[in-house]
Design a protein around this motif. Structure first.
Motif, mmCIF file in Angstrom:
data_model
loop_
_atom_site.group_PDB
_atom_site.id
_atom_site.type_symbol
_atom_site.label_atom_id
_atom_site.label_comp_id
_atom_site.label_asym_id
_atom_site.label_seq_id
_atom_site.Cartn_x
_atom_site.Cartn_y
_atom_site.Cartn_z
ATOM 1 N N ASN A 3 58.954 -80.271 18.249
ATOM 2 C CA ASN A 3 59.036 -79.169 17.293
ATOM 3 C C ASN A 3 60.010 -78.109 17.784
ATOM 4 O O ASN A 3 60.912 -77.673 17.052
ATOM 5 N N CYS A 7 63.709 -76.632 16.460
ATOM 6 C CA CYS A 7 64.061 -75.218 16.305
ATOM 7 C C CYS A 7 65.363 -74.904 17.034
ATOM 8 O O CYS A 7 66.189 -74.108 16.561
ATOM 9 N N ASP A 10 68.312 -75.988 14.959
ATOM 10 C CA ASP A 10 68.628 -74.959 13.963
ATOM 11 C C ASP A 10 69.427 -73.821 14.582
ATOM 12 O O ASP A 10 70.320 -73.247 13.944
ATOM 13 N N THR A 65 57.235 -75.431 12.531
ATOM 14 C CA THR A 65 58.069 -75.870 11.407
ATOM 15 C C THR A 65 58.358 -77.360 11.457
ATOM 16 O O THR A 65 58.366 -78.042 10.431
ATOM 17 N N TYR A 66 58.578 -77.887 12.664
ATOM 18 C CA TYR A 66 58.899 -79.310 12.818
ATOM 19 C C TYR A 66 57.836 -80.032 13.656
ATOM 20 O O TYR A 66 58.140 -80.933 14.444
ATOM 21 N N CYS A 124 59.854 -70.107 14.411
ATOM 22 C CA CYS A 124 59.938 -71.551 14.174
ATOM 23 C C CYS A 124 59.021 -72.307 15.133
ATOM 24 O O CYS A 124 58.295 -73.220 14.728
ATOM 25 N N VAL A 125 59.039 -71.909 16.405
ATOM 26 C CA VAL A 125 58.204 -72.577 17.407
ATOM 27 C C VAL A 125 56.725 -72.318 17.133
ATOM 28 O O VAL A 125 55.901 -73.241 17.125
ATOM 29 N N PRO A 149 64.946 -80.912 10.878
ATOM 30 C CA PRO A 149 65.975 -79.906 11.162
ATOM 31 C C PRO A 149 67.225 -80.113 10.314
ATOM 32 O O PRO A 149 67.653 -81.250 10.071
ATOM 33 N N PHE A 200 63.858 -68.077 16.168
ATOM 34 C CA PHE A 200 63.457 -69.199 17.020
ATOM 35 C C PHE A 200 61.972 -69.110 17.358
ATOM 36 O O PHE A 200 61.244 -70.107 17.268
#
Length: 258
Positions: free
Chosen positions: A149, A153, A156, A206-207, A201-202, A78, A198
């Motif tokens: 993850n 998000c 961010d 992304t993470y 991203c989820v 992030p 958001f």
């Protein structure tokens, strides 16, 4: 003139005949041993090859199963994370106490600590006493990966603490398949994270492997259990068992010794 005796083959019982027989037997024995050794080596090579294939197959199955419940991670961190990418900070860096809070979103003891002291952490940040660094170390499986993850998000989106509080308030039993994508989006919506960025991203993960990156740092720090809470680098003993008053007192002590 040569006698018949000179042309006869050696008698069977002669020493020369016995020597030849022994030599032949020894050659046959040596050849048999060599053949057996070659066969043993072939079997061993074949066994090793099969073993390697089995190991590769097992590893492949584990990796496939691990990634089957969610998107593959990208190694992304992030943008609001601290240097080194191991967490997100709330509060001023100039605060007299830095609180490093290492947790797994599935960890039941982390849930107990959060219930008792999550509000205290927010108060300490608000009054300038502490900067809190939240470190989501994911070690309990896919559910933890998905939660970390989504936490990334939320960083961010600028609402990490609100989202963390909501996740712990709705913490599922460990390793029961909780923190599904729909669960995480619902928690985001509950704290005002209901936009397409958001959600994307989820859903995209992304993470997705960020929590494992944090876990590596957790181990490098020599920490062994969650929650781990450090005040100015000094670990608290059994923070999950601390009441709010006990935790405040520990922080006040850190202020006076800082």
């Amino acid at each position: 003139m040569t006698s018949d005796h000179d042309n006869r083959p050696p008698a069977r019982g002669s020493k020369k005949g016995q020597a030849r027989a022994r030599a032949a037997a020894l050659r046959e024995e040596a050849e048999a041993r060599a053949l057996a050794e070659r066969r043993r080596e072939r079997f061993m090579r074949a066994g090793i090859s099969v073993g390697v294939l089995v190991v590769i197959a097992v590893i492949t199955i584990v990796l496939v199963n691990r990634s089957s419940d969610g998107p593959e991670g990208t190694g992304a961190i992030p943008s609001g994370a601290i240097e080194g990418g191991t967490g997100v900070a709330a509060g001023e860096a100039s605060a007299p106490v830095t609180i490093d809070y290492w947790f797994d979103f599935q960890c039941p003891f982390c849930g107990e600590f959060e219930a008792q002291n999550g509000p205290v952490l927010e108060e300490l940040v608000a009054d300038g006493t502490a900067q809190v660094v939240y470190h989501p170390a994911a070690f309990l499986g896919e559910e933890s990966d998905r939660a970390s993850n989504a936490f990334g998000c939320a960083i961010d989106a600028g609402r990490p603490v609100e989202f963390l509080t909501e996740l712990f308030a709705n913490q599922p039993a460990e390793r029961t398949g909780g923190y599904t994508t729909d669960d995480l989006l619902a928690s985001g919506e509950a704290v005002g994270l209901d936009d397409a960025v958001f959600e994307s991203c989820v859903r995209d993960g992304t993470y997705a492997d960020w929590g494992r990156h944090v876990l590596d740092a957790f181990r490098d720090e020599g920490l062994e259990a969650t929650p781990s809470v450090l005040l100015n680098g000094q670990p608290l003993e059994n923070p999950a068992a601390m009441s709010a008053d006990e935790f405040r007192a520990a922080v006040e002590t850190a202020v006076t010794t800082s």
